[in-house]
Write an enzyme that holds these catalytic residues in place. Sequence first.
Site: not given
Length: 332
Positions: A129, A142
């Site tokens: 992301h 992440c």
Amino acid sequence: MPNNGISRRAFGLGVAASVGSGLIASALADTRVNKTADFLQNGEYNWFPERSPTGPVVIIVSVPDQMVHVYRNGIRIAASSCSTGKAGHGTPTGVFKILQKDKHHRSSTYNNAPMPNMNRLTWSGIALHAGNLPGYPASHGCVRLPLGFSELLCGITKLDMTVIIADENSQPASVVHPGMVLGNYASQEFGAVDASIKHYQYAQGRSQETSATSIVVSAKDRSISLWDNARIVATGKVDIAQPEKPIGRHVYTLTQVNEGTKELTWVSMAMSSRSKNADDNALRRVKAHPDILKKVQKAMRQGMTLVITDESSGSKNRTADNFTIFTGEGLY
């Protein structure tokens, strides 16, 4: 079908948490440039979709390089800088499938922090992301991307698409296999594989349901497991040529079916230093027994993943190897 000794820890690490605060990329760390991947600076990315307009997409994340590479039909069409997990929150390495997409996602773990253009890799918090890029690993697990790059990437990703997170400085290579898969078989058998792939593509175009097909081969156990999402649907035996020699750890994604030459083309990725430059040889050393081969042939589809490893499929110590294979809600 029994689990064949593969537990939720069998090819896994503990799952890291989601990315923390500072998720929106600044304008200073979000620049599209006309550079090759080797010359990208922090916050920069390139995007050349015209190099390969169609075909299966594979994303490779290199943790040591802090880089993301996007391949379509075996050709690199984009690359970007990134920021992976910091010390104590390392991004898990291995083979993942995209489980969910959400352009306006917010973290349920870190104070409702925004996670734009999110492609989820695990239900426990790992995703690609947009996020802050300080120039070094800084997330809680992440893979943070430049905002502009994340928007473009979100436009071409699909559910069940393969994402490989690697801890080696190796680049994917194209491997053309003369047989169907897992052995040298007569060219007339190509029709069965080709028909299976076309049938799946037709069915996929008429249904919203998706299916993540993967194959795991253990050289130590001489075993093969066929996975459909988080479920083993078939198991069998394989023969390994030169069994006294390690085979390494390899990941292959099927990208092309050539009806003219009756060959399959795979994008390969060595997952350890001893595996480098041996991808083609590793694939040729594995031959599936006839009963499981027919089941594999029927499950063939573009974008499917094949993993070959020296490790035992029933090992209780795989967490030490820092290698994870995820699909659906489970991990093998």
